[in-house]
Design a protein around this motif. Structure first.
Motif, PDB file in Angstrom:
ATOM      1  N   SER A  76      10.770   7.272   4.680  1.00 22.05           N
ATOM      2  CA  SER A  76      11.963   6.250   5.270  1.00 22.05           C
ATOM      3  C   SER A  76      12.436   6.257   6.403  1.00 22.05           C
ATOM      4  O   SER A  76      12.994   5.538   6.844  1.00 22.05           O
ATOM      5  CB  SER A  76      13.176   6.402   3.998  1.00 22.05           C
ATOM      6  N   ASN A  77      12.029   7.652   7.297  1.00 22.23           N
ATOM      7  CA  ASN A  77      12.657   7.669   8.774  1.00 22.23           C
ATOM      8  C   ASN A  77      11.679   8.867   9.226  1.00 22.23           C
ATOM      9  O   ASN A  77      11.953  10.141   8.650  1.00 22.23           O
ATOM     10  CB  ASN A  77      14.064   8.081   8.695  1.00 22.23           C
ATOM     11  N   SER A  78      10.586   8.389  10.124  1.00 19.30           N
ATOM     12  CA  SER A  78       9.769   9.539  10.558  1.00 19.30           C
ATOM     13  C   SER A  78      10.191  10.549  11.603  1.00 19.30           C
ATOM     14  O   SER A  78      10.275  10.274  12.606  1.00 19.30           O
ATOM     15  CB  SER A  78       8.403   8.724  10.920  1.00 19.30           C
ATOM     16  N   ILE A  79      11.099  11.345  11.158  1.00 18.70           N
ATOM     17  CA  ILE A  79      11.538  12.394  12.138  1.00 18.70           C
ATOM     18  C   ILE A  79      12.108  13.574  11.335  1.00 18.70           C
ATOM     19  O   ILE A  79      12.554  13.109  10.048  1.00 18.70           O
ATOM     20  CB  ILE A  79      12.904  12.040  13.032  1.00 18.70           C
ATOM     21  N   CYS A  80      12.177  14.626  11.748  1.00 17.19           N
ATOM     22  CA  CYS A  80      12.160  16.027  10.781  1.00 17.19           C
ATOM     23  C   CYS A  80      13.424  16.041   9.924  1.00 17.19           C
ATOM     24  O   CYS A  80      13.390  16.049   8.821  1.00 17.19           O
ATOM     25  CB  CYS A  80      11.875  17.391  11.629  1.00 17.19           C
ATOM     26  N   ALA A  81      14.757  16.345  10.690  1.00 18.14           N
ATOM     27  CA  ALA A  81      15.980  16.733   9.703  1.00 18.14           C
ATOM     28  C   ALA A  81      16.233  15.365   9.001  1.00 18.14           C
ATOM     29  O   ALA A  81      16.539  15.549   7.732  1.00 18.14           O
ATOM     30  CB  ALA A  81      16.910  17.075  10.533  1.00 18.14           C
ATOM     31  N   PRO A  82      16.011  14.418   9.390  1.00 22.08           N
ATOM     32  CA  PRO A  82      16.374  13.236   8.430  1.00 22.08           C
ATOM     33  C   PRO A  82      15.618  13.080   7.144  1.00 22.08           C
ATOM     34  O   PRO A  82      16.219  12.638   6.151  1.00 22.08           O
ATOM     35  CB  PRO A  82      16.324  11.661   9.489  1.00 22.08           C
ATOM     36  N   SER A  83      14.407  13.279   7.581  1.00 24.46           N
ATOM     37  CA  SER A  83      13.301  13.378   6.483  1.00 24.46           C
ATOM     38  C   SER A  83      13.834  14.307   5.511  1.00 24.46           C
ATOM     39  O   SER A  83      13.767  14.046   4.363  1.00 24.46           O
ATOM     40  CB  SER A  83      11.961  13.461   6.792  1.00 24.46           C
ATOM     41  N   ARG A  84      13.978  15.570   5.888  1.00 25.72           N
ATOM     42  CA  ARG A  84      14.110  16.810   5.032  1.00 25.72           C
ATOM     43  C   ARG A  84      15.571  16.341   4.119  1.00 25.72           C
ATOM     44  O   ARG A  84      15.614  16.678   3.009  1.00 25.72           O
ATOM     45  CB  ARG A  84      14.482  17.982   5.810  1.00 25.72           C
ATOM     46  N   ALA A  85      16.324  15.656   4.697  1.00 30.07           N
ATOM     47  CA  ALA A  85      17.669  15.533   4.132  1.00 30.07           C
ATOM     48  C   ALA A  85      17.476  14.292   2.950  1.00 30.07           C
ATOM     49  O   ALA A  85      18.157  14.443   1.941  1.00 30.07           O
ATOM     50  CB  ALA A  85      18.896  15.040   5.058  1.00 30.07           C
ATOM     51  N   THR A  86      16.652  13.307   3.200  1.00 32.62           N
ATOM     52  CA  THR A  86      16.353  12.207   2.261  1.00 32.62           C
ATOM     53  C   THR A  86      15.532  13.038   1.024  1.00 32.62           C
ATOM     54  O   THR A  86      15.910  12.711   0.042  1.00 32.62           O
ATOM     55  CB  THR A  86      15.342  11.340   2.686  1.00 32.62           C
ATOM     56  N   ILE A  87      14.682  14.013   1.315  1.00 30.73           N
ATOM     57  CA  ILE A  87      13.902  14.849   0.454  1.00 30.73           C
ATOM     58  C   ILE A  87      15.152  15.340  -0.673  1.00 30.73           C
ATOM     59  O   ILE A  87      14.984  15.247  -1.811  1.00 30.73           O
ATOM     60  CB  ILE A  87      12.710  15.619   0.843  1.00 30.73           C
ATOM     61  N   LEU A  88      15.982  16.101   0.084  1.00 33.81           N
ATOM     62  CA  LEU A  88      16.834  16.892  -0.799  1.00 33.81           C
ATOM     63  C   LEU A  88      17.964  16.118  -1.475  1.00 33.81           C
ATOM     64  O   LEU A  88      18.485  16.466  -2.579  1.00 33.81           O
ATOM     65  CB  LEU A  88      17.787  17.781   0.209  1.00 33.81           C
TER      66      LEU A  88
END
Length: 549
Positions: A76-88
């Motif tokens: 939904s947002n192709s950049i590391c930390a935002p993607s990880r926060a979305t997964i969590l």
């Protein structure tokens, strides 16, 4: 007859009592374990289950062969930390607030590890989280600070920081297997996040992979010399071109002394501070001795040939250097995934463990002349997703539905019988896991990228993507739209937004995009809020002006 009935009733009652008296531990054993494997910036093009033109990844492929391969998984947002926060969290970045790498994660957000922990699971995390030093809902962790290092990495633990000598991909696997083998509470089901740093930039392979892949040559992508003829400002101004933006020292492993001896090189690229020696100097003398012969070979070749090369030849040389190191890092990941899968088999855990392999986003491997990610264009938007669950997921299935990293958390929760919070925006893909051809209500996904101006200078944009169409709006210092016919133009070379033949489709997709923004709670007001927050933090337009110079 009467006595026999009474005896039967007695046995039946005793059976019911015995069932009622089963210990919670024995009941919990029936719940599946979760092994969530995620690499950083692992392009789907570099997994042979998707395409074998670059590399063979037999161990990662095992998960697809024994389970399911998703061909339209995306972020939904192709950049590391935002993607990880979305997964969590199972939420879009405009909701959980970690929409870029600059601002800290909102630790009041509920994460799925917390829910697993409350439900009686043993939870753990080893490897790269990318943000925060104390992940919530995790019983045991050893995580890399920020990006971490490939060689002799530092780890954050509950007892303090520690340095472990060796190669990071091997170490993360050692820690994860050791925890499963000897440290976890074996009376509980487990949820483990096994998170690789590789293949994130700068790409430093292990010495043996460095030597092996240095000898390989890889096919050029068809769009390596893309001229962005039909696309707007964003594609033309992004700073992620292999020739003009990929670092000599940091990325291609050219020593600063080599460039100094040559009296400089063209095109000039401002070097990163300590770009070569930052990673290299983490190695001890014995480790350097293994790297040095290959490094000398690369530097000698560069010094002898670079001045005579055309720009096209330079681009191709940089591409080969990039692929040699990037794919060498992936080869180590594949080997180590195999070690983990073998342990699950040997320990008897495999039958009751859901294994997931994914990445925090996709990555450009020279397509459109680029490296990195960030864009909604296919190579960075699409992410690998392979899942195995014996006796639930039939082996060898392929699912073509539009699923998103937003969906991981609700899927894991439902699979393990844990209530899914109502504020999670993702949808459980359980129906697809049980039947890849099941009816799936989602027709399209929503994407939003925020981090601009910043490294690589990819402009802010949001969009809607279905199997057939992609509509994108670039905003902030531009106001431009792009539409792609994904079936006729899978490489996304032809923006047809202004083509009169597509006027009806533009109108239809624009309305669907607005509907999705309303559905997920995004808006122009939020766009402005996040722009104001970001520019205030960066010193406003001065940063933008200086960076663009």
């Amino acid at each position: 007859m009467f006595r026999m009935n009474k005896l039967w009733l007695l046995f039946l009652s005793l059976g019911q009592v015995l069932l009622a008296c089963q210990t919670p531990e024995k009941i919990e054993e029936k719940r599946p374990n979760i092994l969530f494997i995620m690499s950083d910036d692992h392009a789907y093009q570099a997994i042979s289950a998707y395409s074998d033109h670059l590399i063979q990844t037999p161990q990662i492929d095992r998960i697809a062969k024994e389970g399911m391969l998703f061909t339209n998984a995306c972020v939904s947002n192709s950049i590391c930390a935002p993607s990880r926060a979305t997964i969590l969290t199972g939420k879009h970045t405009h909701i959980h607030g970690k929409n870029d790498n600059l601002f800290p994660f909102d630790t009041t957000q509920m994460t799925f590890p917390q829910l697993f922990q409350k439900a009686g699971y043993e939870t753990s995390m080893f490897g790269k989280l990318h943000f925060g030093n104390n992940p919530k809902g995790v019983d045991e962790f050893m995580i890399l600070p920020d990006q971490g290092n490939y060689i002799n990495p530092t780890f954050i633990t509950q007892q303090g920081d520690t340095i472990i000598n060796g190669y990071v991909t091997d170490i993360i696997t050692d820690l994860s297997i050791d925890y499963l083998k000897s440290q976890r509470d074996q009376d509980k089901p487990f949820m483990m996040m096994y998170l690789h740093k590789a293949p994130h930039r700068p790409w430093w392979p292990s010495p043996e992979k460095f030597e092996e892949f240095r000898k390989k040559k890889f096919p050029l992508p068809e769009t390596l010399f893309d001229d962005y003829a039909t696309r707007g400002t964003a594609a033309h101004t992004a700073e992620m071109n292999l020739l003009t933006h990929m670092q000599y020292e940091h990325d291609s492993k050219i020593r600063p002394e080599t460039i100094a001896e040559m009296g400089g090189v063209e095109p000039f690229i401002e070097p990163m501070p300590d770009g070569f020696y930052g990673p290299y100097n983490r190695a001890n003398e014995a480790q350097k001795a293994l790297y040095d012969p290959i490094l000398k070979e690369i530097n000698d070749e560069f010094k002898a040939n670079w001045p005579k090369m055309t720009d096209r030849e330079k681009m191709e040389w940089k591409y080969q250097r990039y692929m040699q190191d990037y794919l060498a890092c992936i080869s180590s990941v594949d080997d180590n995934v195999g070690r983990m899968l073998d342990y699950l088999e040997e320990s008897g855990l495999a039958d009751n463990t859901i294994v997931v392999y994914t990445s925090d986003q996709g990555f450009y491997l020279g397509e459109h002349g680029w490296f990195d990610k960030r864009f909604i264009y296919n190579e960075s938007f699409k992410t690998p997703l392979l899942m195995r669950w014996p006796e639930k997921i039939q082996a060898g299935q392929v699912c073509e539905e539009m699923v998103q990293n937003l969906d991981f958390a609700p899927t894991f929760l439902e699979a393990c019988g844990i209530d899914v919070p109502e504020d999670m925006q993702g949808e459980s893909i359980m129906p697809l896991l049980l039947d890849a051809t099941a009816q799936w209500g989602r027709e399209a996904v929503y994407y939003h990228y925020y981090e601009y101006p910043a490294v690589h200078m990819v402009k802010r944009h949001y969009g809607i993507v279905s199997k057939e169409w992609k509509l994108v709006h670039f905003y902030d210092d531009v106001d431009e739209w792009e539409l792609y016919d994904r079936l006729k133009d899978p490489q996304e070379l032809n923006n047809v937004y202004d083509d009169p033949a597509y006027a009806d489709k533009v109108q239809e997709m624009t309305q669907k995009l607005e509907d999705l923004r309303v559905y997920y709670g995004d808006s122009q007001e939020l766009d402005q809020h996040y722009m104001d927050r970001y520019y205030d933090a960066l010193g406003n337009a001065g940063y933008q002006h200086d960076h663009q110079k």
